[in-house]
Design a protein around this motif. Structure first.
Motif, PDB file in Angstrom:
ATOM      1  N   HIS A  62     -28.476 109.938  70.085  1.00  0.00           N
ATOM      2  CA  HIS A  62     -27.156 109.658  69.523  1.00  0.00           C
ATOM      3  C   HIS A  62     -26.239 110.861  69.719  1.00  0.00           C
ATOM      4  O   HIS A  62     -25.106 110.728  70.189  1.00  0.00           O
ATOM      5  CB  HIS A  62     -27.277 109.319  68.040  1.00  0.00           C
ATOM      6  N   ASN A 109     -25.383 111.268  73.404  1.00  0.00           N
ATOM      7  CA  ASN A 109     -24.381 110.282  73.827  1.00  0.00           C
ATOM      8  C   ASN A 109     -23.000 110.610  73.276  1.00  0.00           C
ATOM      9  O   ASN A 109     -22.004 110.469  73.972  1.00  0.00           O
ATOM     10  CB  ASN A 109     -24.786 108.871  73.384  1.00  0.00           C
ATOM     11  N   ARG A 110     -22.968 111.082  72.004  1.00  0.00           N
ATOM     12  CA  ARG A 110     -21.694 111.426  71.381  1.00  0.00           C
ATOM     13  C   ARG A 110     -21.034 112.566  72.162  1.00  0.00           C
ATOM     14  O   ARG A 110     -19.849 112.493  72.494  1.00  0.00           O
ATOM     15  CB  ARG A 110     -21.906 111.847  69.924  1.00  0.00           C
ATOM     16  N   GLN A 111     -21.818 113.591  72.466  1.00  0.00           N
ATOM     17  CA  GLN A 111     -21.271 114.725  73.206  1.00  0.00           C
ATOM     18  C   GLN A 111     -20.772 114.293  74.576  1.00  0.00           C
ATOM     19  O   GLN A 111     -19.718 114.734  75.023  1.00  0.00           O
ATOM     20  CB  GLN A 111     -22.325 115.819  73.373  1.00  0.00           C
ATOM     21  N   HIS A 112     -21.537 113.419  75.230  1.00  0.00           N
ATOM     22  CA  HIS A 112     -21.130 113.018  76.576  1.00  0.00           C
ATOM     23  C   HIS A 112     -19.947 112.066  76.554  1.00  0.00           C
ATOM     24  O   HIS A 112     -19.110 112.102  77.454  1.00  0.00           O
ATOM     25  CB  HIS A 112     -22.308 112.475  77.372  1.00  0.00           C
ATOM     26  N   ALA A 113     -19.851 111.239  75.519  1.00  0.00           N
ATOM     27  CA  ALA A 113     -18.674 110.373  75.384  1.00  0.00           C
ATOM     28  C   ALA A 113     -17.440 111.256  75.227  1.00  0.00           C
ATOM     29  O   ALA A 113     -16.397 111.009  75.837  1.00  0.00           O
ATOM     30  CB  ALA A 113     -18.832 109.443  74.183  1.00  0.00           C
ATOM     31  N   GLN A 114     -17.615 112.318  74.431  1.00  0.00           N
ATOM     32  CA  GLN A 114     -16.510 113.261  74.232  1.00  0.00           C
ATOM     33  C   GLN A 114     -16.158 113.941  75.564  1.00  0.00           C
ATOM     34  O   GLN A 114     -14.987 114.041  75.913  1.00  0.00           O
ATOM     35  CB  GLN A 114     -16.926 114.298  73.190  1.00  0.00           C
ATOM     36  N   ARG A 115     -17.178 114.382  76.302  1.00  0.00           N
ATOM     37  CA  ARG A 115     -16.925 115.037  77.595  1.00  0.00           C
ATOM     38  C   ARG A 115     -16.283 114.064  78.581  1.00  0.00           C
ATOM     39  O   ARG A 115     -15.403 114.454  79.345  1.00  0.00           O
ATOM     40  CB  ARG A 115     -18.221 115.586  78.188  1.00  0.00           C
ATOM     41  N   ASP A 116     -16.754 112.792  78.548  1.00  0.00           N
ATOM     42  CA  ASP A 116     -16.159 111.786  79.441  1.00  0.00           C
ATOM     43  C   ASP A 116     -14.685 111.595  79.116  1.00  0.00           C
ATOM     44  O   ASP A 116     -13.856 111.494  80.019  1.00  0.00           O
ATOM     45  CB  ASP A 116     -16.897 110.448  79.323  1.00  0.00           C
ATOM     46  N   ALA A 117     -14.357 111.540  77.811  1.00  0.00           N
ATOM     47  CA  ALA A 117     -12.961 111.384  77.400  1.00  0.00           C
ATOM     48  C   ALA A 117     -12.149 112.581  77.889  1.00  0.00           C
ATOM     49  O   ALA A 117     -11.032 112.418  78.398  1.00  0.00           O
ATOM     50  CB  ALA A 117     -12.873 111.251  75.877  1.00  0.00           C
ATOM     51  N   GLU A 132     -11.634 112.187  81.572  1.00  0.00           N
ATOM     52  CA  GLU A 132     -10.595 111.187  81.879  1.00  0.00           C
ATOM     53  C   GLU A 132      -9.214 111.795  81.668  1.00  0.00           C
ATOM     54  O   GLU A 132      -8.305 111.590  82.468  1.00  0.00           O
ATOM     55  CB  GLU A 132     -10.750 109.954  80.986  1.00  0.00           C
ATOM     56  N   ARG A 155     -24.215 117.615  83.595  1.00  0.00           N
ATOM     57  CA  ARG A 155     -24.645 116.503  82.759  1.00  0.00           C
ATOM     58  C   ARG A 155     -25.990 115.956  83.243  1.00  0.00           C
ATOM     59  O   ARG A 155     -26.880 115.683  82.434  1.00  0.00           O
ATOM     60  CB  ARG A 155     -23.586 115.394  82.793  1.00  0.00           C
TER      61      ARG A 155
END
Length: 108
Positions: free
Chosen positions: A25, A28-36, A39, A71
């Protein structure tokens, strides 16, 4: 004896599963943040491209590729750590079963 060991084993599995979910979790949270962030960077990059020369654009692209590599390496490290924990757990179970079967042999 046996049910206590089975119960301990089940508790250990549940704890390990919970720990794994917590790690996944957070990962994924860290990578969602990095993906944002990536972008957002891409959007800024599009604005940049109209203002800057191709050299800066290429450097920015290189940095993004490094981020993707970082990543992938982080994911590989997470998998390796999980495999290590599985191996350690298997060793503990082996040791426990050796002790319990050794104990039974002595009792007879």
């Amino acid at each position: 004896g046996r049910t206590a060991a089975t119960s301990r084993d089940a508790q250990r599995r549940v704890r390990a599963q919970r720990e794994k979910q917590k790690l996944a979790h957070e990962f994924n949270r860290q990578h969602a943040q990095r993906d944002a962030e990536r972008e957002h960077e891409a959007m800024l990059l599009a604005e940049y491209e109209s203002k800057l020369g191709q050299q800066q654009v290429r450097e920015q692209q290189g940095r993004r590729e490094v981020g993707i590599r970082d990543r992938e390496q982080a994911e590989a490290r997470l998998r390796a750590a999980e495999e290590q924990r599985e191996a350690e757990r298997a060793q503990v179970l082996l040791a426990e079963s050796a002790m319990t079967s050794g104990g039974k042999a002595r009792q007879q």
